[in-house]
Design an enzyme around this catalytic site. Sequence first.
Site, PDB file in Angstrom:
ATOM      1  N   SER A  10       0.847  -1.193   0.000  1.00  6.95           N
ATOM      2  CA  SER A  10       0.000   0.000   0.000  1.00  6.95           C
ATOM      3  C   SER A  10       0.881   1.240   0.000  1.00  6.95           C
ATOM      4  O   SER A  10       2.025   1.201   0.462  1.00  6.95           O
ATOM      5  CB  SER A  10      -0.900   0.006   1.238  1.00  6.95           C
ATOM      6  OG  SER A  10      -1.580   1.237   1.334  1.00  6.95           O
ATOM      7  N   HIS A  11       0.328   2.331  -0.472  1.00 10.13           N
ATOM      8  CA  HIS A  11       1.039   3.599  -0.385  1.00 10.13           C
ATOM      9  C   HIS A  11       1.104   4.090   1.061  1.00 10.13           C
ATOM     10  O   HIS A  11       1.903   4.955   1.381  1.00 10.13           O
ATOM     11  CB  HIS A  11       0.357   4.646  -1.259  1.00 10.13           C
ATOM     12  CG  HIS A  11       0.702   4.507  -2.693  1.00 10.13           C
ATOM     13  ND1 HIS A  11       0.251   3.481  -3.480  1.00 10.13           N
ATOM     14  CD2 HIS A  11       1.502   5.263  -3.490  1.00 10.13           C
ATOM     15  CE1 HIS A  11       0.729   3.611  -4.697  1.00 10.13           C
ATOM     16  NE2 HIS A  11       1.488   4.684  -4.733  1.00 10.13           N
ATOM     17  N   SER A  12       0.268   3.544   1.898  1.00  7.72           N
ATOM     18  CA  SER A  12       0.220   3.957   3.300  1.00  7.72           C
ATOM     19  C   SER A  12       0.668   2.810   4.205  1.00  7.72           C
ATOM     20  O   SER A  12       0.098   1.716   4.157  1.00  7.72           O
ATOM     21  CB  SER A  12      -1.207   4.370   3.666  1.00  7.72           C
ATOM     22  OG  SER A  12      -1.347   4.468   5.068  1.00  7.72           O
ATOM     23  N   SER A  71       1.147   2.854  -8.876  1.00 10.88           N
ATOM     24  CA  SER A  71       2.599   2.664  -8.792  1.00 10.88           C
ATOM     25  C   SER A  71       2.959   1.524  -7.837  1.00 10.88           C
ATOM     26  O   SER A  71       4.057   0.963  -7.935  1.00 10.88           O
ATOM     27  CB  SER A  71       3.311   3.957  -8.393  1.00 10.88           C
ATOM     28  OG  SER A  71       2.909   4.378  -7.117  1.00 10.88           O
TER      29      SER A  71
END
Length: 126
Positions: A10-12, A71
Site C-alpha cells: 500500500s502507499h500507506s 505505482s
Amino acid sequence: MSYVGIVLISHSHKIAEGTKELIQQVMKNVPIVAAGGTDENEIGTSIEKINAALEQANKGKGVLLFYDLGSAKMNAEMAIEMADREDVKLVEVPIVEGSYVAAVESGMGKSINDVYEAVRSSFPEK
C-alpha cells in the site's frame, strides 16, 4: 503445515498494517507481511521493502501480492521480476477483501494456484 504467504503493498504504512491486523484476527498462522509506505513510512512505496516482505512471507508454498494503487502495482511487478520465482503472483483485486479471502484459503493448506483461483473467482470481472 506451511501456508501460501501474503504481501500487502500500500502507499500507506497504516493501511498495510491495518489490513494485516484485521486479517490476523481470524487467520493467525498464515504469513502476512505488510509492505506499506516508503522506507521512512511516508506515503509511497518501496521496492526494497516489497522485496524484503516477499522473502519474509515465503514459507515454501509461494506468495501472493496485493496492492492498492497504480505505482504499487509497478513496484510489485518489479519485485516479482527481481525475485525470478515461479511461486510468486500478483493478484488484481481489492486489497482488503482480496487478501482476506486469500488468507482464509491459505489457512486451509491450499496450493498457491488454488488460493489464487479462489481469490480471482470471488471478484469476477465486470
